[in-house]
Scaffold this motif. Structure first.
Motif, PDB file in Angstrom:
ATOM      1  N   CYS A   4     -13.360   6.905   2.570  1.00  0.00           N
ATOM      2  CA  CYS A   4     -12.193   6.041   2.743  1.00  0.00           C
ATOM      3  C   CYS A   4     -12.610   4.568   2.756  1.00  0.00           C
ATOM      4  CB  CYS A   4     -11.467   6.395   4.044  1.00  0.00           C
ATOM      5  SG  CYS A   4     -10.038   5.326   4.347  1.00  0.00           S
ATOM      6  N   LEU A  22     -11.217   2.043   4.159  1.00  0.00           N
ATOM      7  CA  LEU A  22     -10.964   1.228   5.353  1.00  0.00           C
ATOM      8  C   LEU A  22     -12.024   1.396   6.442  1.00  0.00           C
ATOM      9  CD1 LEU A  22      -7.095   1.007   5.789  1.00  0.00           C
ATOM     10  CD2 LEU A  22      -8.649  -0.317   4.383  1.00  0.00           C
ATOM     11  N   HIS A  23     -12.310   2.637   6.846  1.00  0.00           N
ATOM     12  CA  HIS A  23     -13.317   2.786   7.912  1.00  0.00           C
ATOM     13  C   HIS A  23     -14.321   3.891   7.633  1.00  0.00           C
ATOM     14  CE1 HIS A  23      -9.265   1.675   9.531  1.00  0.00           C
ATOM     15  NE2 HIS A  23      -9.927   0.606   9.903  1.00  0.00           N
ATOM     16  N   ASN A  24     -14.482   4.212   6.342  1.00  0.00           N
ATOM     17  CA  ASN A  24     -15.590   5.088   5.936  1.00  0.00           C
ATOM     18  C   ASN A  24     -15.542   6.532   6.404  1.00  0.00           C
ATOM     19  OD1 ASN A  24     -16.749   3.043   4.471  1.00  0.00           O
ATOM     20  ND2 ASN A  24     -17.961   2.316   6.209  1.00  0.00           N
ATOM     21  N   TRP A  25     -14.376   7.107   6.652  1.00  0.00           N
ATOM     22  CA  TRP A  25     -14.350   8.554   6.833  1.00  0.00           C
ATOM     23  C   TRP A  25     -14.655   9.191   5.478  1.00  0.00           C
ATOM     24  CZ3 TRP A  25     -10.244  11.091  10.498  1.00  0.00           C
ATOM     25  CH2 TRP A  25     -10.340  10.507  11.769  1.00  0.00           C
ATOM     26  N   CYS A  84      -5.275   8.568   4.186  1.00  0.00           N
ATOM     27  CA  CYS A  84      -6.300   8.972   5.136  1.00  0.00           C
ATOM     28  C   CYS A  84      -5.669   9.305   6.484  1.00  0.00           C
ATOM     29  CB  CYS A  84      -7.296   7.833   5.293  1.00  0.00           C
ATOM     30  SG  CYS A  84      -8.584   8.138   6.500  1.00  0.00           S
ATOM     31  N   HIS A 124      -6.848   9.075   9.287  1.00  0.00           N
ATOM     32  CA  HIS A 124      -7.253   8.160  10.344  1.00  0.00           C
ATOM     33  C   HIS A 124      -6.197   7.061  10.514  1.00  0.00           C
ATOM     34  CE1 HIS A 124     -10.060   4.730  11.798  1.00  0.00           C
ATOM     35  NE2 HIS A 124      -9.592   5.397  12.832  1.00  0.00           N
ATOM     36  N   LYS A 125      -6.103   6.141   9.571  1.00  0.00           N
ATOM     37  CA  LYS A 125      -5.084   5.094   9.695  1.00  0.00           C
ATOM     38  C   LYS A 125      -4.415   4.832   8.358  1.00  0.00           C
ATOM     39  CE  LYS A 125      -6.692   2.919  13.862  1.00  0.00           C
ATOM     40  NZ  LYS A 125      -7.174   1.730  14.549  1.00  0.00           N
ATOM     41  N   GLY A 126      -4.308   5.891   7.568  1.00  0.00           N
ATOM     42  CA  GLY A 126      -3.522   5.768   6.341  1.00  0.00           C
ATOM     43  C   GLY A 126      -4.206   5.024   5.203  1.00  0.00           C
ATOM     44  N   GLY A 127      -5.518   4.869   5.241  1.00  0.00           N
ATOM     45  CA  GLY A 127      -6.214   4.175   4.153  1.00  0.00           C
ATOM     46  C   GLY A 127      -5.990   4.870   2.814  1.00  0.00           C
TER      47      GLY A 127
HETATM   48  S1  FES Z   1      -7.978   4.766   7.446  1.00  0.00           S
HETATM   49 FE1  FES Z   1      -9.457   6.027   6.433  1.00  0.00          FE
HETATM   50  S2  FES Z   1     -11.175   5.806   7.677  1.00  0.00           S
HETATM   51 FE2  FES Z   1      -9.691   4.587   8.754  1.00  0.00          FE
END
Ligand code: FES
Ligand code: SRM
Ligand SMILES: Cc1cc2nc3c(=O)[nH]c(=O)nc-3n(C[C@H](O)[C@H](O)[C@H](O)COP(=O)(O)OP(=O)(O)OC[C@H]3O[C@@H](n4cnc5c(N)ncnc54)[C@H](O)[C@@H]3O)c2cc1C
Ligand code: SF4
Lengths: 813, 110
Positions: free
Chosen positions: B63, B65-68, B44, B46-49
């Motif tokens: 995702c 981790l934080h729902n992107w 991801c 965002h932060k690699g999820g």
């Molecule tokens: S790592 Fe995917 S939404 Fe934060």
């Protein structure tokens, strides 16, 4: 001069070629027609009505013996052609050769036989010709059980026919829903429901491993290990073009005999037509394109060559009562837009797929009257921009009707229970409304509906609105998500009262606006279904957040934490050694004592999970469910065993409770504490349920919290015996499972329904307490299992934790 | 195109995903409710999820981790979030998944 035309195969395609020839150029050819079957051309697609007994063979004959005689066709029926000699231009039949000037290969296709043990046993049949049909009719005369492998068009028609003839029929289908090539999951669900309603059992995602039996088929063994008794096994898993003659004659053959747009093979004197051909990468399995091909072949033979074109196809199923229609391409894709219409009351589903203002696909179930109109729009590529808003209502409805948001409630039968607390059915409420009740308060006093826990309020209000129309304005409840207008409470009640037992059932019967939900509603629906129908519904891992699917907590770097259970916080050297060994072996960077009296191994790689679990399992350790909306820990203190103040065996009770409750899924996580005296070292009074032991017995309190909100528990009841404390706990947890909204901790739910309402059921009403305990135990008979052991030991699930492929070597070459 | 076989559609759970290891990192293979398969980067923006662990809905994945949310056709993040994951051509033949090895190699050279 008359030329010699030889045709191999007297099927539906070649039959049409002959008709064109004898009508338009009766003198041009001297025709010899071979057929492996001992009869001429009949309407193969009508074999299903023959199987079900609606028609006789005589009624479906297309060309009779007289017809062939009148048209001077030399028939060699019951005779296989064994070779084509292209150098000498002769065809070799079992009874001798025939020379040709022009040849047509029209050998159709052969049923695909799955290569499993037992496939050749007597009692295993395919479904292709009259002989197969007669074999099935004969077998069904003795009743018994039939297993049909394949839930496509042919398999379902066979299943319906055999059922009609009195057999017990089960259909096995490899994919997730029936007729997946023609239908999307929603229509597949409705079809399944109709088939089940007529007594046909349907098993999807069922893979056949073997057919069992000594001298004849006796049973079917599935990959899952399940065994189904079978007196008759029908294989209807697909067809493959019959190309052997063409291959032997060194014609170009791919999956089918390759032809050009004039239907000529790689030999200019040989045509091929029907299901045996491949044109431009396409194979054919329905008659409409074959008739087009037949026309092209006939024209070629009459020296007026024309061009064959592939067109869109439409499918219908010839099973009475199952009205389905599908045409075009209905896959979702970028730039495509869906229009979905569901009428749960009438079991109708329609989906149109639009791309660039053109209709490209249509799937419909229940009401297919407009099918051909839509099919026309697809074929003609009509610009539908102007009609977009009303398109789905069909040609008659271009005025614009609106979808009824209340249809799910309107669809309920009168005996559907609306208020679970007081057992009030829809009929009672609508009677009250016709008797003059016009608001919620009146319904409450007259019927008691929604007068207890209040979770059915939304439904009662919708009934008021459905009956009174605009005279009643429903206060809007917060819907679950953008896929529906229903609130969680309404959704739960409808799942119970309409007995919805699968996800597609929920999507269809409750009018969902998306094909299969979203990440917000799907986990909720999955929980509601498994909580209400533990035996019938199968938990769907793909509708869970990663932690509950992988049975470990995901970390910010994509690794996982592993927390084994320590019953009541008690452990021993053997367990500790196993944990230490696992930490060494799998390079666990952090080992931490949690706030829940156990040990957390943080930073385990996803691929290592099954292996570390297997190691921990062998020391007797099981999953601690530190990741679940389910029972987490039961925190205990040392109690009477060691403490000078202990009044009861708090450690022992905590262990018992943890062993009873573990594995259960709940709306949110559940934590318990048991303290041996009011000094409360186990912090029992800030848990979902806490027990304080005292001299006279046990104080059970509920609805505490110590997370984002901190809240002291409220006393539910004091009991004298340990068994009563256990019973109360089980009943409370089950009531929470049956009623709470997904992701409401127990304290939030109790605040909504009221502690008195809970007490009435869990404490006062002994019958209800018993029912709750029994229901909990029934569910636990399925869920009280160690998911780690199940995943580590099952080679199939275990494989899911590893990459599907490693391309580092290949792609780098 | 240079198609290589990476496994069967049936090896991926319905509405689920598996990963393939490649020189450009892990590629996630998603199978939708309609049995389509998509290949895209597993990581991801965002932060690699790990996107292969997200919930697959329609032709999208969320995702863990934080729902992107990402559209699997284009790789574009949906809604207010801004980001894109690499997608890879794929074709399915008789139940097997084939991926274009060139697209992976080109990506690693770039
Ligand atoms: S790592 Fe995917 S939404 Fe934060
Ligand atoms: C491991 C642990 C912290 C520790 O090192 O001690 C922990 C770790 C996490 N807690 Fe906790 N909680 C832990 C005890 C607690 C406690 C204390 C207790 O249980 O006695 C609380 C307060 C009590 C309560 O639940 O009311 C607690 C209240 C929360 C909350 C807030 C819940 C709430 O309703 O307000 C969350 C968030 C949530 O669940 O939505 C949370 C969520 C989490 C998650 C699962 C966050 C997440 O979703 O990834 C953390 C997982 C970390 C990991 O990867 O392992 N954790 N968490 C504890 C595990 C206990 C166990 O053995 O299972
Ligand atoms: C039960 C059933 C229901 C169906 N329902 C529908 C439907 O609702 N709608 C629809 O569009 N389609 C339907 N179909 C499909 C449709 O029947 C076929 O597409 C069509 O019959 C194919 O025509 P064909 O001429 O290519 O082959 P066929 O009709 O199969 O004819 C081929 C003939 O060639 C003979 N043959 C093969 N090899 C040799 C050889 N070496 N020597 C001599 N003869 C040989 C075979 O015995 C056979 O009689 C159905 C099929 C079945 C079996
Ligand atoms: S307190 Fe917050 S950061 Fe600490 S473990 Fe619990 S959830 Fe994670």
């Amino acid at each position: 001069m008359t030329q010699k035309l030889v045709i191999i195969g007297a099927g539906m395609a070649s039959g049409r070629v002959i008709e064109h020839l004898v009508e338009q150029a009766p003198e041009a050819y001297d025709i010899t027609l071979f057929n492996a079957e001992s009869r001429g051309n009949y309407n193969r697609i009508m074999l299903s009505p023959v199987l079900s007994g609606d028609k006789t063979y005589e009624e479906i004959v297309t060309h009779s013996t007289d017809w062939y005689a009148q048209n001077a066709v030399t028939c060699r029926f019951g005779e296989h052609v064994t070779a084509i000699d292209r150098d000498r231009k002769v065809v070799r039949g079992e009874n001798g050769e025939v020379a040709y000037d022009k040849l047509i290969i029209a050998t159709g296709s052969a049923p695909f036989i799955i290569p499993v043990a037992g496939k050749d046993l007597p009692g295993v049949v395919t479904y292709r010709d009259l002989d197969d049909t007669n074999a099935m009719i004969k077998a069904s005369a003795e009743g018994g059980k039939a297993v049909v492998i394949g839930g496509g068009l042919l398999g379902l028609e066979a299943a319906a026919g055999l059922k009609e003839r009195g057999m017990d029929v089960t259909v096995l289908h490899l994919m997730g829903h029936l007729m997946e090539r023609q239908l999307d999951p929603a229509a597949g669900y409705l079809l399944r429901k109709d088939l089940e309603a007529r007594g046909i059992e349907v098993k999807t995602q069922a893979s056949t491993k073997a057919i069992l039996g000594q001298t004849k088929a006796e049973a079917v063994l599935l990959e899952s290990g399940e065994i189904l008794d079978a007196d008759l096994v029908v294989m209807a898993v697909g067809i493959r073009p019959e190309t052997r003659l063409a291959t032997d004659a060194a014609l170009d053959v791919a999956r089918g005999v390759e032809v050009n747009a004039q239907m000529l093979t790689s030999d200019p004197d040989i045509y091929a037509v029907g299901e045996c051909v491949e044109f431009d990468g396409h194979l054919f399995g329905l008659v409409a394109p074959l008739y087009d091909q037949a026309k092209i072949v006939a024209k070629g033979l009459m020296d007026a060559p024309d061009v064959f074109q592939v067109k869109e196809l439409a499918t219908k199923l010839k099973v009475t009562g199952c009205d389905l229609f599908s045409a075009g391409d209905f896959a979702e894709a970028e730039g495509r837009e869906d229009i979905i219409f569901r009428d749960p009351a009438r079991g109708i589903y329609k989906r149109l797929v639009i791309e660039d203002d053109r209709l490209v696909g249509a799937v419909m179930y229940g009401d297919t009257t407009d099918g051909n109109w839509f099919f026309g729009l697809i074929k003609d590529g009509t610009d539908i921009e102007e009609m977009r808003e009303t398109l789905i209502f069909g040609p008659a409805y271009q005025g614009g009707a609106s979808v009824d948001p209340l249809s799910a409630v309107a669809a309920l039968p009168l005996d559907a229970e609306i208020c679970g607390c007081n057992g009030i059915c829809k009929g009672t409420i609508t009677d009250a409304i016709s008797g003059g009740a016009t608001d919620l308060a009146a319904i409450k006093t007259q019927t008691k509906a929604s007068a207890s826990c209040g979770t059915c309020t939304g439904l009662v209000e919708q009934l008021l609105q459905a009956s009174l129309g605009d005279a009643y304005a429903t206060p809007v409840a917060q819907p679950v998500c953008g896929c529906t207008e229903l609130s969680h409470e309404d959704l739960r009640r409808l799942i119970k009262s309409q007995e919805l037992k699968s996800q597609p059932a929920v999507w269809q019967e409750l009018g969902w606006s998306t094909p299969n939900g979203c990440p917000t509603c799907r986990p909720a629906v999955n929980f509601y279904l498994l909580a209400d129908w533990p035996l019938e519904y199968q938990d769907d891992p793909q509708s869970r957040f990663v932690n509950e699917r992988k049975h470990a907590n995901i970390q910010k770097d994509g690794t996982y934490s592993v927390v084994p259970r320590m019953w009541g916080g008690i452990t021993n050297p053997l367990e500790l050694r196993a944990i230490a060994d696992a930490a060494d072996k799998y390079n666990v960077p952090t080992v931490k004592v949690t706030g829940g009296q156990r040990i957390d191994l943080l930073g385990v790689k996803g691929e290592d999970l099954p292996a570390i679990w297997a190691d921990l399992n062998s020391a007797g350790l099981v999953s601690g469910h530190a990741y679940s909306k389910g029972l987490r820990t039961v925190k205990t203190c040392v109690g009477t065993d060691h403490c000078r103040f202990g009044t009861q065996d708090s450690t022992g009770l905590g262990i018992k409770l943890e062993q009873i409750l573990w594995g259960s899924w709940t709306p949110h996580k559940v934590k318990l504490g048991v303290s041996g005296c009011p000094r409360n070292c186990a912090e029992a009074t800030c848990k979902d349920l806490g027990i304080i032991c005292v001299d006279s017995g046990f104080q059970v309190s509920v609805a505490g919290a110590a997370g984002m909100e901190v809240k002291e528990t409220e006393r539910l009841v004091d009991v004298e015996t340990e068994q009563e404390a256990i019973d109360i706990t089980m009943a409370f947890v089950q009531l929470y499972r049956e009623n709470a909204k997904y992701l409401d901790r127990a304290f939030k739910w109790v605040a909504k329904v009221g502690l008195d309402w809970v007490r009435e059921r869990v404490v006062d009403d002994l019958d209800e307490r018993r029912r709750l305990i029994d229901a909990f135990e029934l569910s636990q008979s399925i869920y009280r299992k160690d998911p780690w052991a199940e995943h580590a030991q099952n080679s199939k699930t275990r494989a899911q934790y590893a990459p599907i492929a490693n391309l580092n070597l290949e792609a780098a070459e | 195109m240079n198609w290589i076989d990476i496994g069967a559609v049936a090896d991926i759970p319905l509405r689920g995903a598996r990963i393939a290891k490649t020189p450009v990192g892990c590629i996630a293979l998603f199978r939708t409710g309609l049995d389509e398969v998509f290949a895209a980067s597993d990581s991801c923006p965002h932060k690699g999820g790990p996107l292969s662990e997200g919930i697959v809905h329609g032709q999208k994945v969320t995702c863990p981790l934080h729902n992107w949310v990402f559209d699997l056709n284009t790789g574009e993040a949906q809604g207010a979030d801004d980001g894109k994951i690499d997608t890879y051509p794929i074709c399915i033949k008789e139940g097997r998944i084939l991926i274009d090895a060139d697209s992976i190699r080109n990506r690693s050279a770039a």
